[in-house]
Scaffold this motif. Structure first.
Motif, PDB file in Angstrom:
ATOM      1  N   LYS A 169      39.931  48.707  42.677  1.00 54.85           N
ATOM      2  CA  LYS A 169      40.981  49.107  41.806  1.00 54.85           C
ATOM      3  C   LYS A 169      41.543  48.164  41.021  1.00 54.85           C
ATOM      4  CE  LYS A 169      45.167  52.357  41.747  1.00 54.85           C
ATOM      5  NZ  LYS A 169      45.950  53.177  42.576  1.00 54.85           N
ATOM      6  N   THR A 170      41.903  46.992  41.559  1.00 52.88           N
ATOM      7  CA  THR A 170      42.392  45.896  40.982  1.00 52.88           C
ATOM      8  C   THR A 170      41.673  45.194  39.756  1.00 52.88           C
ATOM      9  OG1 THR A 170      43.812  45.195  42.840  1.00 52.88           O
ATOM     10  CG2 THR A 170      43.413  43.650  41.092  1.00 52.88           C
ATOM     11  N   PHE A 171      40.243  45.065  40.324  1.00 47.90           N
ATOM     12  CA  PHE A 171      39.384  44.542  39.264  1.00 47.90           C
ATOM     13  C   PHE A 171      39.111  45.453  38.076  1.00 47.90           C
ATOM     14  CE2 PHE A 171      34.929  43.255  37.886  1.00 47.90           C
ATOM     15  CZ  PHE A 171      35.425  42.105  37.511  1.00 47.90           C
ATOM     16  N   GLY A 182      39.340  45.817  46.537  1.00 50.39           N
ATOM     17  CA  GLY A 182      39.732  44.976  45.139  1.00 50.39           C
ATOM     18  C   GLY A 182      39.072  45.712  44.047  1.00 50.39           C
ATOM     19  N   HIS A 217      47.213  39.827  32.145  1.00 52.18           N
ATOM     20  CA  HIS A 217      47.534  41.102  32.608  1.00 52.18           C
ATOM     21  C   HIS A 217      49.151  41.350  33.003  1.00 52.18           C
ATOM     22  CE1 HIS A 217      47.215  45.086  34.654  1.00 52.18           C
ATOM     23  NE2 HIS A 217      47.765  44.591  35.631  1.00 52.18           N
ATOM     24  N   HIS A 218      49.641  40.370  33.707  1.00 50.54           N
ATOM     25  CA  HIS A 218      51.044  40.666  33.980  1.00 50.54           C
ATOM     26  C   HIS A 218      51.959  40.092  33.150  1.00 50.54           C
ATOM     27  CE1 HIS A 218      50.651  41.841  38.538  1.00 50.54           C
ATOM     28  NE2 HIS A 218      49.280  41.097  38.148  1.00 50.54           N
ATOM     29  N   ALA A 244      41.411  47.536  37.002  1.00 52.71           N
ATOM     30  CA  ALA A 244      42.487  47.203  36.077  1.00 52.71           C
ATOM     31  C   ALA A 244      42.484  45.975  35.263  1.00 52.71           C
ATOM     32  CB  ALA A 244      43.952  47.053  36.983  1.00 52.71           C
ATOM     33  N   LEU A 245      41.889  44.897  35.792  1.00 54.87           N
ATOM     34  CA  LEU A 245      41.784  43.678  34.810  1.00 54.87           C
ATOM     35  C   LEU A 245      40.633  43.798  34.032  1.00 54.87           C
ATOM     36  CD1 LEU A 245      42.464  40.978  37.728  1.00 54.87           C
ATOM     37  CD2 LEU A 245      43.984  41.687  35.856  1.00 54.87           C
ATOM     38  N   SER A 246      39.909  44.891  33.888  1.00 54.80           N
ATOM     39  CA  SER A 246      38.621  44.611  33.090  1.00 54.80           C
ATOM     40  C   SER A 246      38.779  44.225  31.489  1.00 54.80           C
ATOM     41  CB  SER A 246      38.056  46.093  33.157  1.00 54.80           C
ATOM     42  OG  SER A 246      38.692  47.006  32.583  1.00 54.80           O
ATOM     43  N   LEU A 281      44.652  37.776  35.225  1.00 55.93           N
ATOM     44  CA  LEU A 281      45.688  38.233  35.916  1.00 55.93           C
ATOM     45  C   LEU A 281      47.127  37.642  35.199  1.00 55.93           C
ATOM     46  CD1 LEU A 281      45.043  37.642  39.679  1.00 55.93           C
ATOM     47  CD2 LEU A 281      45.924  39.735  38.780  1.00 55.93           C
ATOM     48  N   ARG A 285      50.837  44.529  31.024  1.00 55.39           N
ATOM     49  CA  ARG A 285      51.730  45.381  31.894  1.00 55.39           C
ATOM     50  C   ARG A 285      53.152  45.675  31.166  1.00 55.39           C
ATOM     51  NH1 ARG A 285      51.779  44.623  38.400  1.00 55.39           N
ATOM     52  NH2 ARG A 285      53.111  46.585  38.042  1.00 55.39           N
ATOM     53  N   LEU A 304      39.812  34.978  36.784  1.00 49.59           N
ATOM     54  CA  LEU A 304      40.388  36.035  37.348  1.00 49.59           C
ATOM     55  C   LEU A 304      41.933  35.608  37.165  1.00 49.59           C
ATOM     56  CD1 LEU A 304      38.618  36.942  40.685  1.00 49.59           C
ATOM     57  CD2 LEU A 304      38.950  38.112  38.810  1.00 49.59           C
TER      58      LEU A 304
END
Length: 369
Positions: free
Chosen positions: A287-289, A285, A339-340, A291-293, A336, A344, A332
């Motif tokens: 890398k995902t976390f 997790g 982010h999405h 990316a969400l920073s 997310l 993105r 989270l």
């Protein structure tokens, strides 16, 4: 990995601190350093982007740089600003700062803590984005390594002296419990002039990586990387001690920021090597976390506040397991979604616009193929 660490300790810093839990309180008080880690990482990333162009003999493209930065930062940021301005129930505390201060990134000057006050760090980042490309363009081909080191040392020393002078003038007569102490953040924590240490260290590391790659390789591998990790942890241990022994007194005011930046800069070099990078990449997790920073940073205070408010009538305080877990999950999920739905798509749009800015290759054969 370090980006994920930075946001974790920032979230810890912004969470309420219970009475009677000294170990937790001490760790949470250290959480302010997470923003300094973000500054080191930002200085390294942005410095690398600009200096790599210089190393290739190119003139930095302002249009491309500001396109990349604006579409990286502005879309999710403006959505969250709109939530704070138009949805009062969203805010963790009453919003006092006018909207124009958020839109012009001037909020960090004269700031008193209120709703979305943690956006001050984005103001510092934006000022950095404005100034660094101009500096790189003006000094391109005119500055050598010794001059760069002298200039960076001058920035650090000037920052220490300025903070010391402002402290002597404004806070030497106050104690931590006095009303006058509340202006400390406004004068010595939020303004850009007080927070150049981490960005400066980051740019120095970028210059080392770009212009002295052999030295960078030597220092980010094997025993030297381990030694840098120990140096970084020792520096951060010194900051932890300053937090407890001299919090916001003169030694802390002058030394804590550069010492923190030095510590995180050493850790950045320690984890930049291939071995450490592979180990960090295996953390589930991570890398995902990372990316969400950014979206976590933007939303965590408001989301966690609303979770606490919703659960308080049911007898669950801020440290009830349900509140802790619910707050983490809610942050989270909201991050997310932002982010999405926003971040993105904006980055995809950025890629398309950036491709249009790149001129078609000349008829001459290109090594890029």
């Amino acid at each position: 990995m370090l980006r994920g660490l930075a946001i974790l300790i920032v979230v810890l810093f912004h969470y309420p601190r219970p009475q009677g839990h000294e170990a937790y309180r001490m760790l949470a008080n250290f959480g302010w350093t997470g923003v300094e880690l973000f500054f080191v990482l930002s200085g390294f990333l942005i410095g690398s982007q600009l200096l790599e162009q210089v190393a290739r003999g190119e003139e930095p493209s302002f249009k491309r740089f500001y396109l990349r930065r604006s579409l990286r930062i502005l879309p999710p940021y403006l959505i969250v600003v709109a939530l704070y301005v138009f949805v009062p129930a969203w805010s963790e505390s009453p919003l006092v700062t006018p909207a124009w201060r958020f839109l012009t990134f001037t909020q960090n000057f004269g700031l008193r803590r209120n709703g979305f006050s943690h956006a001050w760090s984005l103001c510092v980042e934006e000022h950095f984005y404005l100034v660094l490309p101009l500096l790189v363009l003006a000094l391109r081909g005119r500055v050598r390594a010794p001059q760069l080191l002298v200039g960076a040392a001058g920035v650090l020393v000037a920052g220490m002296l300025l903070r010391g002078a402002l402290w002597q003038r404004s806070f030497s007569m106050y104690g931590p419990d006095d009303a006058g102490w509340r202006g400390y953040d406004t004068l010595l924590y939020y303004p850009t002039y007080a927070r150049l240490d981490g960005l400066t260290f980051g740019v120095l590391l970028a210059a080392l990586r770009v212009f002295r790659p052999a030295a960078w390789e030597r220092w980010t591998r094997g025993a030297r990387a381990g030694g840098l990790a120990l140096v970084g942890l020792a520096c951060l241990g010194g900051v932890l001690w300053l937090n407890e022994a001299y919090y916001r007194n003169l030694p802390y005011t002058m030394i804590a920021f550069p010492l923190t930046s030095l510590g995180y800069g050493a850790l950045l070099m320690a984890v930049a090597g291939p071995t450490a990078s592979r180990v960090c990449a295996r953390v589930p997790g991570a890398k995902t976390f990372a990316a969400l920073s950014f979206t976590v940073y933007l939303t965590h205070k408001a989301v966690q506040h609303n979770v606490r408010v919703a659960l308080a009538p049911h007898g669950m305080d801020a440290f009830h397991p349900v509140t802790l877990l619910g707050g983490a999950v809610a942050v989270l999920l909201v991050s997310l979604a932002l982010h999405h739905a926003v971040e993105r798509p904006a980055l995809r749009w950025r890629s398309r616009l950036e491709a249009r800015l790149v001129r078609a290759p000349s008829p001459r054969p290109s090594v890029a193929g």
